[in-house]
Design an enzyme around this catalytic site. Structure first.
Site, PDB file in Angstrom:
ATOM      1  N   HIS A 157       0.853  -1.182   0.000  1.00 55.78           N
ATOM      2  CA  HIS A 157       0.000   0.000   0.000  1.00 55.78           C
ATOM      3  C   HIS A 157       0.891   1.234   0.000  1.00 55.78           C
ATOM      4  CE1 HIS A 157      -2.862   2.950   1.678  1.00 55.78           C
ATOM      5  NE2 HIS A 157      -3.844   2.124   1.361  1.00 55.78           N
ATOM      6  N   ASP A 234       2.616  -4.744   8.191  1.00 56.18           N
ATOM      7  CA  ASP A 234       1.381  -3.978   8.026  1.00 56.18           C
ATOM      8  C   ASP A 234       0.213  -4.953   8.118  1.00 56.18           C
ATOM      9  OD1 ASP A 234      -0.865  -2.657   7.109  1.00 56.18           O
ATOM     10  OD2 ASP A 234       0.082  -1.821   5.325  1.00 56.18           O
ATOM     11  N   GLN A 237      -5.002  -5.108   6.633  1.00 55.43           N
ATOM     12  CA  GLN A 237      -5.971  -5.970   5.963  1.00 55.43           C
ATOM     13  C   GLN A 237      -6.078  -7.353   6.598  1.00 55.43           C
ATOM     14  OE1 GLN A 237      -8.048  -5.090   3.500  1.00 55.43           O
ATOM     15  NE2 GLN A 237      -7.232  -3.010   3.452  1.00 55.43           N
ATOM     16  N   LYS A 260     -10.678  -0.885   9.927  1.00 52.22           N
ATOM     17  CA  LYS A 260     -10.694  -2.117   9.128  1.00 52.22           C
ATOM     18  C   LYS A 260     -11.147  -3.307   9.984  1.00 52.22           C
ATOM     19  CE  LYS A 260      -8.016  -0.046   5.853  1.00 52.22           C
ATOM     20  NZ  LYS A 260      -8.378   0.269   4.483  1.00 52.22           N
ATOM     21  N   CYS A 398      -4.743   2.787  -3.793  1.00 47.69           N
ATOM     22  CA  CYS A 398      -3.526   3.190  -3.061  1.00 47.69           C
ATOM     23  C   CYS A 398      -2.454   2.119  -3.157  1.00 47.69           C
ATOM     24  CB  CYS A 398      -3.835   3.498  -1.602  1.00 47.69           C
ATOM     25  SG  CYS A 398      -4.995   4.860  -1.373  1.00 47.69           S
TER      26      CYS A 398
END
Length: 439
Positions: A157, A234, A237, A260, A398
């Protein structure tokens, strides 16, 4: 009398929306034991899923952008502002103590949710983007030197690319892209070859927002550590789709966003491995991160407060606590199995749409399907679907380098969550087929 979550460990479900301050805190979150799971059960808890859009029942397939909120989160926010609103860590009065207890209960819940060693290894931020920038500025500026390298997969991202580019410009380090395979997986041979004594940091998304790819993070982290590199994962998600254990992953830093994860916007968290916490420097100054101030000398609060300048998003933490409690009320393995089955069903169903091509085919994926439709711009596809009450995302997501890997500048994306159903997949496919027939 208002109570803190620690005082009601046996609570199983939030009470109905409070009608007075005296009982408002009964709607605040409390830890629950995991139970059974069904998408219908989850849907009952999410009010917005029962509205209509353009005269059709809402089909929310934009979960990769943000998830919808269960009533338990909405009620917790209302209860907090109705009965417990106060600043934290500074007041000696009752409500200040109650708000502080709730805020720190949220920190404890995040630590447990991620498998962290201690709540002291969790710092709150506005979300994944701010947490990544925090690491870049608080750790990276004091560590990076000219010639050092930051390995960044093409999968990432923008929020996990741009902060490292800015840091590299400032420190004369170098951002090194790690290529993808045709399937949309991180090229592990190339990754191995790129690692060297110059590698100071590797950043990896535990799940891609555009391709759904789930890389072998644990193995990649272990390999990076052999070269003395640190690893930031990260998890934006990933956290809503799979159980996370930061210690098993070996992550030095782990970041995610509450929105999220069925929580409010504007709240997220950063996990730091204990030895990394000792290397962090103040990024922003003032408020909560201060121990004492004079014009001769300022001393700072210990971690994690060192990284939390000013008044934090207290209600956001309360909402995050409620969201984590709601998600943990389900059997996480059952949720993951259901989402895998739904993804399989959706992949097969969408293959019946003429001219539709799904981007990426990694072996391990979360429930994300990014696609193009022959003869139609992705924005026009999203607009058509919206007329049928179906929300998908269109654009570069993104993640422009990942799309450029496939020669694309934009695509449409359907991203699923535990409350989506096969009937909604059927509605998506039927609408796409009508679009093709109308062309």
């Amino acid at each position: 009398m208002p109570v803190s979550p620690a005082e009601v460990p046996g609570a199983t479900a939030p009470a109905p929306a409070p009608t007075s301050p005296e009982n408002a805190l009964s709607a605040l979150p409390a830890t629950t034991a995991p139970g059974a799971f069904s998408p219908e059960q989850a849907r009952k808890d999410v009010p917005i899923l029962h509205r209509t859009v353009n005269g059709h029942p809402l089909v929310w397939l934009d979960n990769g952008a943000t998830t919808q909120k269960p009533r338990q989160v909405i009620e917790a926010l209302s209860a907090y502002y109705s009965a417990a609103n106060s600043n934290i860590h500074r007041g000696a009065h009752t409500m200040a103590r109650e708000a502080t207890e709730l805020y720190e209960a949220g920190r404890t819940a995040v630590a447990e949710f991620l498998g962290a060693e201690s709540p002291q290894n969790i710092a709150f931020a506005r979300g994944t983007t701010e947490a990544i920038n925090l690491v870049a500025q608080s750790w990276g500026r004091s560590v990076m030197e000219p010639g050092d390298e930051i390995l960044v997969p093409v999968l990432e991202h923008h929020s996990n690319i741009v902060p490292w580019q800015l840091l590299a410009q400032e420190t004369h380090a170098r951002v090194v892209p790690v290529p993808l395979t045709p399937e949309g997986e991180i090229d592990q041979k190339a990754y191995t070859d790129l690692l060297s004594a110059r590698t100071q940091l590797v950043v990896i998304s535990q799940a891609s927002n555009v391709l759904g790819t789930v890389p072998p993070v644990e193995e990649m982290t272990a390999l990076a550590h052999r070269y003395g590199a640190r690893v930031l994962v990260d998890g934006a998600q990933a956290v809503a789709h799979m159980p996370v254990d930061v210690q098993r992953l070996g992550a030095d830093f782990y970041v995610f966003s509450g929105h999220k994860l069925f929580a409010p916007t504007g709240i997220g968290a950063l996990y730091l491995k204990p030895e990394m916490a000792e290397l962090m420097r103040p990024w922003q100054g003032g408020g909560n991160m201060i121990e004492s101030v004079s014009f001769e000398r300022t001393t700072f609060a210990p971690m994690p407060h060192l990284l939390e300048a000013g008044t934090g998003h207290i209600s956001g933490v309360v909402g995050l606590l409620a969201a984590i409690d709601w998600l943990r009320s389900f059997d996480r393995e059952a949720v993951a199995a259901y989402e895998t089955a739904l993804m399989t069903y959706a992949t097969q169903a969408m293959a019946t749409v003429p001219g539709l091509e799904v981007i990426g085919s990694a072996a391990e994926r979360i429930a994300v399907l990014t696609f193009t439709l022959a003869g139609h711009d992705p924005a026009s596809v999203a607009d058509w679907l919206d007329r049928d009450g179906i929300a998908v995302r269109a654009g570069h997501h993104c993640a422009q380098p990942a799309l450029a890997h496939y020669g694309l500048e934009s695509a449409a994306r359907a991203s699923f969550a535990l409350y989506n159903t096969s009937e909604e997949v059927d509605q998506l496919v039927a609408s796409l087929r009508r679009l093709q027939a109308a062309a």
